[in-house]
Design an enzyme around this catalytic site. Structure first.
Site, PDB file in Angstrom:
ATOM      1  N   HIS A   1      -8.259  -8.157   5.555  1.00 44.33           N
ATOM      2  CA  HIS A   1      -8.173  -7.228   6.672  1.00 44.33           C
ATOM      3  C   HIS A   1      -8.451  -7.916   7.999  1.00 44.33           C
ATOM      4  O   HIS A   1      -9.535  -8.442   8.203  1.00 44.33           O
ATOM      5  CB  HIS A   1      -9.092  -6.013   6.538  1.00 44.33           C
TER       6      HIS A   1
ATOM      7  N   HIS B   1       0.864  -1.187   0.000  1.00 42.05           N
ATOM      8  CA  HIS B   1       0.000   0.000   0.000  1.00 42.05           C
ATOM      9  C   HIS B   1       0.897   1.231   0.000  1.00 42.05           C
ATOM     10  O   HIS B   1       1.589   1.505   0.986  1.00 42.05           O
ATOM     11  CB  HIS B   1      -0.884  -0.040   1.259  1.00 42.05           C
TER      12      HIS B   1
ATOM     13  N   ARG C   1       4.091   6.313   4.842  1.00 41.50           N
ATOM     14  CA  ARG C   1       4.497   5.915   6.190  1.00 41.50           C
ATOM     15  C   ARG C   1       5.195   4.547   6.224  1.00 41.50           C
ATOM     16  O   ARG C   1       5.911   4.247   7.156  1.00 41.50           O
ATOM     17  CB  ARG C   1       3.305   5.910   7.150  1.00 41.50           C
TER      18      ARG C   1
ATOM     19  N   GLU D   1     -12.646  -6.846  -3.196  1.00 37.20           N
ATOM     20  CA  GLU D   1     -12.037  -7.401  -1.991  1.00 37.20           C
ATOM     21  C   GLU D   1     -12.996  -7.124  -0.844  1.00 37.20           C
ATOM     22  O   GLU D   1     -13.250  -5.962  -0.505  1.00 37.20           O
ATOM     23  CB  GLU D   1     -10.663  -6.781  -1.705  1.00 37.20           C
TER      24      GLU D   1
ATOM     25  N   GLU E   1      -2.128  -1.434  -3.465  1.00 32.84           N
ATOM     26  CA  GLU E   1      -3.270  -0.780  -2.809  1.00 32.84           C
ATOM     27  C   GLU E   1      -3.028   0.714  -2.857  1.00 32.84           C
ATOM     28  O   GLU E   1      -1.925   1.183  -2.569  1.00 32.84           O
ATOM     29  CB  GLU E   1      -3.356  -1.209  -1.347  1.00 32.84           C
TER      30      GLU E   1
HETATM   31  N1  PXP Z   1      -6.573  -5.670   2.358  1.00 33.12           N
HETATM   32  C1  PXP Z   1      -6.581  -4.315   2.355  1.00 33.12           C
HETATM   33  C2  PXP Z   1      -7.365  -3.611   1.295  1.00 33.12           C
HETATM   34  C3  PXP Z   1      -5.851  -3.583   3.311  1.00 33.12           C
HETATM   35  O1  PXP Z   1      -5.867  -2.239   3.284  1.00 33.12           O
HETATM   36  C4  PXP Z   1      -5.090  -4.293   4.261  1.00 33.12           C
HETATM   37  C5  PXP Z   1      -4.276  -3.538   5.260  1.00 33.12           C
HETATM   38  O2  PXP Z   1      -3.207  -2.934   4.622  1.00 33.12           O
HETATM   39  C6  PXP Z   1      -5.106  -5.694   4.218  1.00 33.12           C
HETATM   40  C7  PXP Z   1      -5.886  -6.357   3.264  1.00 33.12           C
HETATM   41  C8  PXP Z   1      -4.314  -6.511   5.157  1.00 33.12           C
HETATM   42  O3  PXP Z   1      -4.778  -6.337   6.461  1.00 33.12           O
HETATM   43  P1  PXP Z   1      -3.981  -6.964   7.668  1.00 33.12           P
HETATM   44  O4  PXP Z   1      -2.676  -6.241   7.750  1.00 33.12           O
HETATM   45  O5  PXP Z   1      -4.882  -6.708   8.838  1.00 33.12           O
HETATM   46  O6  PXP Z   1      -3.800  -8.424   7.361  1.00 33.12           O
END
Ligand code: PXP
Length: 236
Positions: free
Chosen positions: A190, A42, A48, A150, A69
């Site tokens: 997530h 991302h 950051r 997603e 992302e």
């Molecule tokens: N999917 C998306 C769209 C996200 O923004 C994130 C966090 O960067 C994740 C998946 C992964 O989340 P986690 O770090 O909680 O596994």
């Protein structure tokens, strides 16, 4: 079900000292060697964790699939079209949040979104929208021209109460079936980790899960290769 590994927090650790280690590219290659089907990063507006040079290096090194992302801004669009990841995932982004807190509000941004997606389609880059597991968001994603959705699993992951978690899980399962039926590819992510991922293996429509924090956290103790292998063993 495939595993895409988000390596943002390798960069978080690197940035804590402003030096070159640990290198997110090394992490991506290790994750790939141990079964990851894709690498996710991302690029945030405030840089950051992942920085522009990381993205360029990842693009040059990732052999599976690179998922960028990003927020729906013209700056990110230009970077993405130049870098050419296989996939971009559009996420809402707030400066003050610790991590992406909610799904993309398509209703509020529909017309902009339709225009935003077009150049990606022309460049052969797939577009995924990070959305709440709701029919309306799925319908609009489909209409807007997204290739994938997603489904946001954050609410499921945050439920410590079994009944609430089961309700959230059902919502995701129904949303996955609904989206697949419209012809969308379905992934989820997530807050997923070793302790809460198992039920997702029952949802055939979910092709892939995107996991970051839990895998990087586990890697601190057992190494990244083993942490990735443990997860792929659970999801099959
Ligand atoms: N999917 C998306 C769209 C996200 O923004 C994130 C966090 O960067 C994740 C998946 C992964 O989340 P986690 O770090 O909680 O596994």
């Amino acid at each position: 079900m495939r595993l895409a590994v988000n390596i943002d927090h390798v960069a978080t650790l690197r940035n804590a000292r402003g030096e070159g280690i640990p290198d997110p590219v090394e992490a991506a290659l290790l994750a790939e060697r141990n079964g990851a089907a894709g690498i996710v990063c991302h690029l945030r507006e405030d840089r950051r964790h992942i920085m522009d040079k990381d993205l360029r290096n990842l693009r040059a090194s990732v052999r599976t699939k690179l998922d960028l992302e990003m927020a729906m801004t013209s700056e990110m669009q230009a970077i993405a079209l130049d870098t050419k990841p296989e996939l971009v995932t559009l996420v809402p982004e707030k400066r003050e949040e610790l991590t992406t807190e909610g799904g993309f509000n398509i209703t509020a941004h529909y017309d902009t979104l339709v225009e935003f997606i077009k150049p990606f389609r022309e460049s052969g880059i797939e577009v995924s929208l990070f959305i709440e597991p709701e029919k309306k968001a799925i319908d609009l994603s489909h209409q807007a021209g997204a290739d994938l959705v997603e489904l946001h699993t954050g609410k499921y992951a945050l439920q410590y109460d079994k009944e609430n978690a089961e309700r959230e899980f059902r919502r995701i399962r129904e949303a996955a079936a609904y989206a697949k039926n419209l012809g969308l590819k379905v992934v989820a992510g997530h807050g997923l980790g070793y302790g809460n991922i198992a039920p997702f293996t029952q949802i055939a429509e979910i092709e892939e899960v995107s996991i970051g924090h839990a895998i990087i956290a586990r890697a601190v103790f057992i190494g990244l290769g083993e942490a990735v292998r443990e997860m792929t063993a659970i999801i099959g």
